[in-house]
Scaffold this motif. Sequence first.
Motif, mmCIF file in Angstrom:
data_model
loop_
_atom_site.group_PDB
_atom_site.id
_atom_site.type_symbol
_atom_site.label_atom_id
_atom_site.label_comp_id
_atom_site.label_asym_id
_atom_site.label_seq_id
_atom_site.Cartn_x
_atom_site.Cartn_y
_atom_site.Cartn_z
ATOM 1 N N GLU A 177 20.563 51.053 73.758
ATOM 2 C CA GLU A 177 21.643 51.833 74.361
ATOM 3 C C GLU A 177 22.532 50.947 75.231
ATOM 4 O OE1 GLU A 177 19.877 55.015 76.501
ATOM 5 O OE2 GLU A 177 19.163 56.077 74.704
ATOM 6 N N ASN A 178 21.922 50.049 75.991
ATOM 7 C CA ASN A 178 22.711 49.136 76.830
ATOM 8 C C ASN A 178 23.564 48.209 75.976
ATOM 9 O OD1 ASN A 178 21.673 50.213 79.187
ATOM 10 N ND2 ASN A 178 20.054 48.690 79.375
ATOM 11 N N ASN A 215 38.020 53.388 80.793
ATOM 12 C CA ASN A 215 37.543 54.579 81.501
ATOM 13 C C ASN A 215 36.464 54.165 82.501
ATOM 14 O OD1 ASN A 215 36.656 57.060 82.373
ATOM 15 N ND2 ASN A 215 36.502 57.962 80.333
ATOM 16 N N TRP A 216 36.896 53.788 83.691
ATOM 17 C CA TRP A 216 35.954 53.279 84.688
ATOM 18 C C TRP A 216 35.027 54.365 85.215
ATOM 19 C CZ3 TRP A 216 35.370 48.373 84.526
ATOM 20 C CH2 TRP A 216 36.438 47.547 84.183
ATOM 21 N N LEU A 222 27.467 55.320 83.177
ATOM 22 C CA LEU A 222 26.607 54.708 82.162
ATOM 23 C C LEU A 222 25.833 53.506 82.681
ATOM 24 C CD1 LEU A 222 28.961 54.813 79.031
ATOM 25 C CD2 LEU A 222 27.039 56.328 79.549
ATOM 26 N N LEU A 223 26.436 52.723 83.553
ATOM 27 C CA LEU A 223 25.809 51.491 84.019
ATOM 28 C C LEU A 223 24.792 51.790 85.118
ATOM 29 C CD1 LEU A 223 28.938 49.167 84.019
ATOM 30 C CD2 LEU A 223 27.104 49.277 82.319
ATOM 31 N N ASP A 227 26.508 47.364 91.455
ATOM 32 C CA ASP A 227 26.642 45.912 91.312
ATOM 33 C C ASP A 227 26.985 45.530 89.873
ATOM 34 O OD1 ASP A 227 26.149 45.537 93.962
ATOM 35 O OD2 ASP A 227 24.069 44.879 93.722
ATOM 36 N N VAL A 228 26.329 46.152 88.920
ATOM 37 C CA VAL A 228 26.610 45.867 87.508
ATOM 38 C C VAL A 228 28.037 46.290 87.175
ATOM 39 C CG1 VAL A 228 25.956 46.396 85.137
ATOM 40 C CG2 VAL A 228 24.191 46.062 86.871
ATOM 41 N N LEU A 229 28.457 47.456 87.656
ATOM 42 C CA LEU A 229 29.832 47.898 87.441
ATOM 43 C C LEU A 229 30.819 46.913 88.048
ATOM 44 C CD1 LEU A 229 31.808 50.108 86.493
ATOM 45 C CD2 LEU A 229 31.506 51.201 88.722
ATOM 46 N N SER A 230 30.475 46.335 89.186
ATOM 47 C CA SER A 230 31.341 45.355 89.843
ATOM 48 C C SER A 230 31.537 44.126 88.962
ATOM 49 C CB SER A 230 30.729 44.962 91.190
ATOM 50 O OG SER A 230 31.504 43.975 91.828
#
Length: 480
Positions: A177-178, A215-216, A222-223, A227-230
């Motif tokens: 999925e990731n 689409n942030w 999802l993340l 930190d990962v989104l950053s």
Amino acid sequence: MGGLWYLSGSYLLRRCQSLVTTSLMVAIMGTLSSQRSPIESQMLSTWTFLDWTAYGFLVAMACSVLDHLDALMNTYPHLVTCDTKWITKMQNPLTHEYWFAMIQLVANLPAETDLNAGPIDDLKTAIRLLGPASRSWKTMAALFPVNLRQDLCLIYAFFRIADDLVDDAPTPEECRENLAIIRRFLREAFSNNDKVQQQPSNNIANDATLPNHINWTLYAELLPSEDVLSVFRSFARVAHYLCPRAMFELTDAWEMDLNGAPIRSQEELLRYAALISGTFGELCTCVIMYKTGRGNWNGADTVARDNTVLARARATGQCLQLINIARDVIADSLVGRCYVPLQYMSNPSTEYSMLKHSREPQQIGDHILKTYALRILDLSDQITDQAQRGINGLPEEVQDAIRAAFEIYMAIAPTLRNHSGFPLRTKVPKPKQQWIALRCIYGFHGPVARAIHSMGCRFLSAPRGLSAFIKLAPLPKKKL
């Protein structure tokens, strides 16, 4: 000084220690030289210590203001333009486009408090997430110019975070999925390269540096963490000059890891190393060429892009990945990974099962494990020359830094070969890393440097080297 203070007053305050130190050094050297110089100068001879201090402070302020404006133009290019083609031309300080953009920036310069802190905060997060495991990378990155160093760190952070999402998720289903999320994000990031910044209406916290066709809000759900989104946001800011094909080849390599099929031969190992790190070397070359004003190498500009240089860059990354695999045979086995080709194993079914499934590398023995590692290192030696030629194809202003980074990582190979056993993770001593960086930065590299270093080590390691030299040296004949 008032004009410079108006442009970058808060930045100059943060650099006050450097400004004062520089101005005092200029004042001391200027005062001494004007007093001792045999050449009389009507202007310089009348300058006092205070005059030299003011002069040094003014020059240091001017240089700092230029650094500040260049950093703003690289971090917030939308203050000048949103056109990626124009942003590409702004990367070379020797062109009129760069200085025209600098004038535009000064004309439209906002207050520092009006700038969105998102890009800077995301950069700090990316560097923090590299962690202690990236010590070699941080040492190498310190050798690069600042604007180049920052973008390389952002890409490396995305590479590491994405690799962890695929490899370290709790279940195989979550890993897949990731990987699907990463591929979706890459498709969106590369889908609109004409405009890198647009209106901030749909962006997170009105950050105009973010592409708003992504689409942030969805990726925030999802993340796994902020930190990962950053890190994903940082990658999206630089995606417009990266090669999409290379990034998707990286995802193919991660899919190979998920499938878990054993590597059967040297050829398969070379292909895997080319996918996982050869493509990363190509991406780094895109960054280097773009940030040094050589054009956009993402594939859109066929005039700028040189496929021969990129092929050699892939060989550089491939070579380093082979060394990484050889070093981590035990470490990979402890987490259920095995990149040793079955071709190297005398009893493939048993030895592969111990490394991959049982996770008991000690049952095989350090001697056999080191034999695997040495064969992989020999394989990397076969492409070292091509990797070195790849460095020679890069711009001259970054060649020494890249060569230092390459040789620091290559130093793992002799350290592993000379070790009496097989350590869990071979590390190059910090003094040796510093020595390699020093001699590469100042031009002492290649066969001559290696010969001098080897001769010096032999001479210093011999306890009676000097006495032996004296005994072997011919004595002068005495006159009767």
